[in-house]
Every structure is written in structure tokens, then in C-alpha cells.
Scaffold this motif. Structure first.
Motif, short mmCIF file in Angstrom:
data_model
loop_
_atom_site.label_atom_id
_atom_site.label_comp_id
_atom_site.label_asym_id
_atom_site.label_seq_id
_atom_site.Cartn_x
_atom_site.Cartn_y
_atom_site.Cartn_z
N LYS A 32 0.84 -1.19 0.00
CA LYS A 32 0.00 0.00 0.00
C LYS A 32 0.88 1.24 0.00
O LYS A 32 1.99 1.23 0.51
CB LYS A 32 -0.91 0.01 1.22
CG LYS A 32 -2.00 -1.02 1.15
CD LYS A 32 -2.95 -0.87 2.31
CE LYS A 32 -4.03 -1.91 2.27
NZ LYS A 32 -4.96 -1.75 3.38
N ARG A 55 0.69 5.84 0.09
CA ARG A 55 -0.07 6.96 0.63
C ARG A 55 -0.05 8.12 -0.35
O ARG A 55 0.87 8.23 -1.15
CB ARG A 55 0.52 7.42 1.96
CG ARG A 55 0.43 6.37 3.06
CD ARG A 55 0.92 6.88 4.38
NE ARG A 55 -0.01 7.79 5.01
CZ ARG A 55 -1.08 7.42 5.72
NH1 ARG A 55 -1.35 6.15 5.87
NH2 ARG A 55 -1.87 8.31 6.28
N THR A 97 3.31 7.96 -2.68
CA THR A 97 4.68 7.88 -2.15
C THR A 97 5.64 7.24 -3.14
O THR A 97 6.84 7.47 -3.05
CB THR A 97 4.71 7.10 -0.83
OG1 THR A 97 4.04 5.86 -1.00
CG2 THR A 97 4.05 7.88 0.30
N ILE A 122 -4.39 2.15 -1.42
CA ILE A 122 -3.92 3.43 -0.87
C ILE A 122 -4.31 3.47 0.60
O ILE A 122 -5.48 3.29 0.95
CB ILE A 122 -4.53 4.64 -1.60
CG1 ILE A 122 -4.20 4.59 -3.09
CG2 ILE A 122 -4.00 5.93 -0.99
CD1 ILE A 122 -4.84 5.72 -3.89
N GLU A 123 -3.33 3.69 1.46
CA GLU A 123 -3.57 3.80 2.91
C GLU A 123 -4.07 5.19 3.27
O GLU A 123 -3.72 6.17 2.61
CB GLU A 123 -2.28 3.56 3.68
CG GLU A 123 -1.79 2.16 3.68
CD GLU A 123 -0.54 2.00 4.54
OE1 GLU A 123 0.09 3.00 4.91
OE2 GLU A 123 -0.18 0.85 4.82
N GLY A 124 -4.83 5.27 4.34
CA GLY A 124 -5.18 6.55 4.93
C GLY A 124 -6.34 7.27 4.30
O GLY A 124 -6.63 8.41 4.66
N SER A 149 -9.73 11.68 3.60
CA SER A 149 -8.76 11.13 4.55
C SER A 149 -9.50 10.39 5.65
O SER A 149 -10.58 10.80 6.07
CB SER A 149 -7.93 12.24 5.18
OG SER A 149 -7.25 12.97 4.20
N ASN A 178 -2.56 16.01 7.60
CA ASN A 178 -2.56 14.97 6.59
C ASN A 178 -3.91 14.87 5.87
O ASN A 178 -4.12 13.93 5.08
CB ASN A 178 -2.17 13.61 7.19
CG ASN A 178 -3.15 13.10 8.23
OD1 ASN A 178 -4.11 13.76 8.56
ND2 ASN A 178 -2.87 11.93 8.75
#
Length: 76
Positions: A4, A6, A24, A43-45, A60, A68
Motif C-alpha cells: 500500500k 499513501r 509515495t 492506498i492507505e489513509g 482522509s 494529513n
């Protein structure tokens, strides 16, 4: 297995809507493609929300931090 990643940067249109995101790994995706990646759990977050008009969007995950949030990320 794909790791994953971000979202680290965003591109916005003149109305302030996010149109593209940078991950990233350095790849840039149109928001529609990023939504698909998020739905696939790549995708994390973030999670996918749905507006009253039916349009999907990225948001988010709530974690109590404002720095973030997608709207507060560095611009492309």
C-alpha cells in the motif's frame, strides 16, 4: 502482493477540487484512478465517500490530525 502507498501531494482545479494525486512511489494519478485504487485497498489513509449528487470522492481517514487531510497536502 502490492504494498500500500499513501497520497503525499495533490493537484487542484481553480474551484479547489482535487483532480490528481501523487503517491509515495512518485506516480501521479487522476482522481478517478486514485478512487479505484482506494476501493481496491491499495492506498492507505483514505476512503471513498459519495456526495449527495452520487459523485464519488476521496477523503482522509479520521485520525485527529489536520496536516494529513487531503486538502492540506502539498500541491503538485
Amino acid at each position: 502482493m502490492i504494498d500500500k502507498t499513501r497520497i503525499i501531494k495533490v493537484r487542484k482545479n481553480p474551484d479547489g477540487d482535487i483532480t490528481d494525486v501523487m503517491l509515495t512511489d512518485g506516480n501521479v494519478y487522476a482522481i478517478e484512478d486514485a478512487i479505484t485504487l482506494a476501493k481496491d485497498g491499495k492506498i492507505e489513509g483514505v476512503n471513498v465517500g459519495k456526495a449527495k449528487n452520487g459523485r464519488e470522492y476521496l477523503r482522509s481517514n479520521a485520525d485527529g490530525k489536520k496536516d494529513n487531510n487531503l486538502d492540506n497536502l502539498q500541491l503538485l
